[in-house]
Design a protein around this motif. Structure first.
Motif, PDB file in Angstrom:
ATOM      1  N   VAL A 189      -7.245   1.868  -4.480  1.00 13.50           N
ATOM      2  CA  VAL A 189      -6.900   2.206  -5.822  1.00 13.50           C
ATOM      3  C   VAL A 189      -5.815   2.300  -6.475  1.00 13.50           C
ATOM      4  O   VAL A 189      -4.939   3.187  -6.124  1.00 13.50           O
ATOM      5  CB  VAL A 189      -8.031   3.632  -6.165  1.00 13.50           C
ATOM      6  CG1 VAL A 189      -7.895   3.912  -7.573  1.00 13.50           C
ATOM      7  CG2 VAL A 189      -9.189   3.488  -5.438  1.00 13.50           C
ATOM      8  N   GLN A 245       1.658   7.107  -6.442  1.00 14.52           N
ATOM      9  CA  GLN A 245       0.560   8.413  -6.706  1.00 14.52           C
ATOM     10  C   GLN A 245       1.315   9.727  -6.395  1.00 14.52           C
ATOM     11  O   GLN A 245       1.093  10.620  -7.335  1.00 14.52           O
ATOM     12  CB  GLN A 245      -0.387   8.208  -5.604  1.00 14.52           C
ATOM     13  CG  GLN A 245      -2.014   8.052  -5.963  1.00 14.52           C
ATOM     14  CD  GLN A 245      -2.755   8.030  -4.641  1.00 14.52           C
ATOM     15  OE1 GLN A 245      -2.867   6.937  -3.936  1.00 14.52           O
ATOM     16  NE2 GLN A 245      -3.810   9.191  -4.494  1.00 14.52           N
ATOM     17  N   ARG A 246       2.404   9.835  -5.414  1.00 14.93           N
ATOM     18  CA  ARG A 246       2.668  11.065  -5.232  1.00 14.93           C
ATOM     19  C   ARG A 246       3.619  11.480  -6.353  1.00 14.93           C
ATOM     20  O   ARG A 246       4.023  12.547  -6.740  1.00 14.93           O
ATOM     21  CB  ARG A 246       3.716  10.589  -3.932  1.00 14.93           C
ATOM     22  CG  ARG A 246       3.438  11.454  -2.751  1.00 14.93           C
ATOM     23  CD  ARG A 246       4.031  11.144  -1.622  1.00 14.93           C
ATOM     24  NE  ARG A 246       3.443  10.381  -0.602  1.00 14.93           N
ATOM     25  CZ  ARG A 246       3.756   9.159  -0.273  1.00 14.93           C
ATOM     26  NH1 ARG A 246       4.917   8.679  -0.575  1.00 14.93           N
ATOM     27  NH2 ARG A 246       2.835   8.651   0.578  1.00 14.93           N
ATOM     28  N   PHE A 260       0.927   4.401  -2.435  1.00 17.03           N
ATOM     29  CA  PHE A 260       0.972   5.852  -2.300  1.00 17.03           C
ATOM     30  C   PHE A 260       1.945   6.541  -3.014  1.00 17.03           C
ATOM     31  O   PHE A 260       1.934   7.784  -3.492  1.00 17.03           O
ATOM     32  CB  PHE A 260       0.641   5.961  -0.881  1.00 17.03           C
ATOM     33  CG  PHE A 260      -0.452   5.598  -0.171  1.00 17.03           C
ATOM     34  CD1 PHE A 260      -1.778   6.163  -0.697  1.00 17.03           C
ATOM     35  CD2 PHE A 260      -0.450   5.032   1.076  1.00 17.03           C
ATOM     36  CE1 PHE A 260      -2.997   5.951  -0.035  1.00 17.03           C
ATOM     37  CE2 PHE A 260      -1.760   4.782   1.446  1.00 17.03           C
ATOM     38  CZ  PHE A 260      -3.023   5.195   1.051  1.00 17.03           C
ATOM     39  N   LEU A 313       0.796  -1.106  -0.118  1.00 21.21           N
ATOM     40  CA  LEU A 313       0.163  -0.010  -0.018  1.00 21.21           C
ATOM     41  C   LEU A 313       0.882   1.060  -0.094  1.00 21.21           C
ATOM     42  O   LEU A 313       0.769   2.199  -0.618  1.00 21.21           O
ATOM     43  CB  LEU A 313      -0.976  -0.022   1.283  1.00 21.21           C
ATOM     44  CG  LEU A 313      -1.980   0.950   1.280  1.00 21.21           C
ATOM     45  CD1 LEU A 313      -2.673   0.980   0.109  1.00 21.21           C
ATOM     46  CD2 LEU A 313      -2.765   0.973   2.563  1.00 21.21           C
TER      47      LEU A 313
END
Lengths: 360, 360
Positions: free
Chosen positions: A297, A272-273, A269, A265
DNA sequence: TTGAAAGCGATACCAA
DNA sequence: TTGGTATCGCTTTCAA
């Protein structure tokens, strides 16, 4: 001036009612009270009612310590887990309790926080309570722990992992194989630069790592720069940190296998960043199938293990032994296996997988 | 054909060594062995060595049940929690153990899964072990549970919540106030259409909900269509589901306060799925400050509670009482408060906040 | 169906 | 410094 005080067992005032108190109150002998509580059908209706009334009146609660001592049946099962913070052990503990509690057994849980030393101490303490069985996670106890457990004379179930040399009973899975399978799964999706992130490095995580390495070798892939290891306990944040390390060394890394879902996870993230698309730019697969895997997601692919089954079997087997007057069961070892759950974080269009494999 | 058998306490063969066995083996009396183990300095060097040797040889482990019975000191503290799955209780339990274990106390944990009935049963069972104190989460026990606890004669600490009518000792926080504070915080950021999502609806979640409602009323805001409630246990996925409900009713909802962090994370994911920007389109604030709040994208604002402190104080106070021969401590109630952690999911440029407030 | 006596494994208290 | 004796609260024979 009256000082408020407690009247608990360790203090002298108003002590708790005992079996004899109830007996006196009901005008019967203590044995009869004991019977009325444990085998009501062996006592006459009349007495039973008087006894019940006395029990209620005096707020009598049987002293489990005394009854265990007298009967040499403690109705206690010791359970040792390496962690509670870890979502992994909740289901497992729940499953054990769901089997054992209805059967009248109390579960004594000891959290040893991934420490061998604490584990040795916990085993000693636990044995002091004379449990009727012990369920312990993992197969990597110290020699001293193994000695203690063997000498205890009670059934011992090692769970979560599998070994050629169990202390006694064993239900678990092959983490090396699971690690290797994750890599092969990614390989089949067309990935070649497959990274591995691992933290805490408990024995099972180390085996998954070994499985990763073995599979990479067998597939003729180099793991140069693709492994990030962190001895500290893992958490979500660390997933990002470790992935960043790998990215710095191998910018074109195409897939990541993490030793648990938390790290996975964290990778999600971090991507995403950085604007890295999952699964298009990087595929991610975790381990354990915790709740959040289906909620994130994209959803997280992961290696799922049979935590419930391991807990249930361990508990049921113990019941069988304890009730069957100590005979060892026919089956003393079970490999529950594992399965790869293919979800969004490793989804690949078939054509793309082919292309990747060609250009690799 | 030899049937393998266990030799545990409940069976007859090779029983575990007792104090007397050790005494016989060392050629001393049982009392001396007891002393050698508990107060080594009271026994001569010579005997101590012989006894130690016998202990090792026989793998002697003191029977805690017998010693507790004889000494009327069980060294057990009962801890009742409503959940383990819930990240909230890990830190708390850890804190309690960190204080109690080094002091020689064993913690007996009972997970009652948010069920009043299981709680009553757990209390009974626990009391059967004659714990020297009980730490229980929440202040909403049934009348029967309260009775049992009061009659137990041992100190009882209620944690996690605060009440005017504690059973005994109490350390916690005002969840109604915390819920209201979250709403006011969002209001100050310029939000007017503030939603509340809540699941499981345990007593503390209900109070946070009540706080939300109170604050909305006081601020003159309507909560029409803005509340989504789900009695089932909460998880991350459900955060998305509940938020979807609200969105369907109030498309221009501008902020969400969830009863816990799991739901908040679920909202984050749902927003991602729908292309709703957090915090630009919708602000999100959770409750508890679990690990993932600082790892997610964006980081999650939340209401932080002093879980560690509650556990530590409860345990330390108990030690104080038990050691201080049962005197109640000076302080019998503590409100540990809470704090709003402002992070990415509620970040707002000052100008934007003003604008929002104006156009609302 | 009920009860008396012995004992589970340790500790407390008092003597020696 | 060491040991004898009673006891903790209950259960397990065995008899009545």
């Amino acid at each position: 001036m009256k000082e408020p005080r407690y009247s608990g067992v360790n203090l002298n005032s108003k002590r708790r009612a005992t079996l004899s108190d109830v007996a006196r109150r009901a005008g019967v002998s203590p044995v009869t009270v004991s019977r009325a509580l444990r085998h009501p059908e062996m006592v006459s209706e009349d007495l039973r009612q008087r006894i019940d009334a006395a029990v209620r009146l005096l707020n009598y609660i049987p002293n489990h310590l005394a009854s265990a001592l007298a009967s040499t049946r403690t109705q206690i099962v010791g359970v040792i887990v390496p962690s509670l913070t870890n979502g992994v052990f909740d289901d497992y503990l729940g499953a054990i309790q769901d089997v054992l509690n209805p059967a009248g057994f109390q579960v004594l849980v000891s959290n040893v926080r991934y420490s061998d030393q604490l584990e040795e101490k916990a085993i000693q303490t636990l044995l002091g309570y004379h449990p009727e069985a012990i369920i312990i996670a993992g197969v990597d106890q110290t020699e001293r722990s193994r000695d203690l457990l063997r000498h205890s004379g009670v059934p011992v179930v090692q769970t979560m992992d599998i070994t050629d040399d169990p202390i006694d009973l064993n239900i678990g899975l092959d983490h090396t194989a699971a690690g290797a399978a994750a890599v092969r799964y990614l390989y089949e999706q067309g990935h070649r630069k497959i990274a591995h992130l691992t933290a805490r490095a408990d024995p099972r995580a180390r085996r998954r790592h070994a499985g990763y390495q073995r599979a990479m070798d067998e597939l003729g892939l180099s793991s140069e720069g693709l492994v990030a290891l962190q001895p500290r306990p893992s958490d979500i944040e660390m997933g990002g940190t470790l992935f960043a390390e790998v990215l710095a060394r191998v910018p074109d890394v195409s897939a990541v296998f993490t030793c648990n879902d938390d790290l996975a996870l964290g990778v999600l993230f971090e991507c995403q960043r950085r604007g890295i698309r999952v699964p298009d730019d990087v595929a991610v697969i975790g381990f354990n199938d915790l709740d959040f895997c289906v909620a994130s997601v994209p959803t997280l692919s992961t290696v799922s293990t049979e935590r419930l089954k391991m807990g249930t079997w361990a508990a049921e087997t113990i019941l069988e032994i304890v009730r069957g007057s100590g005979k060892r069961p026919a089956k003393t070892q079970i490999d529950v296996g594992f399965s790869i759950l293919s979800r969004g974080s490793t989804a690949v269009a078939a054509t793309k997988a082919e292309k990747r494999a060609r250009t690799a």
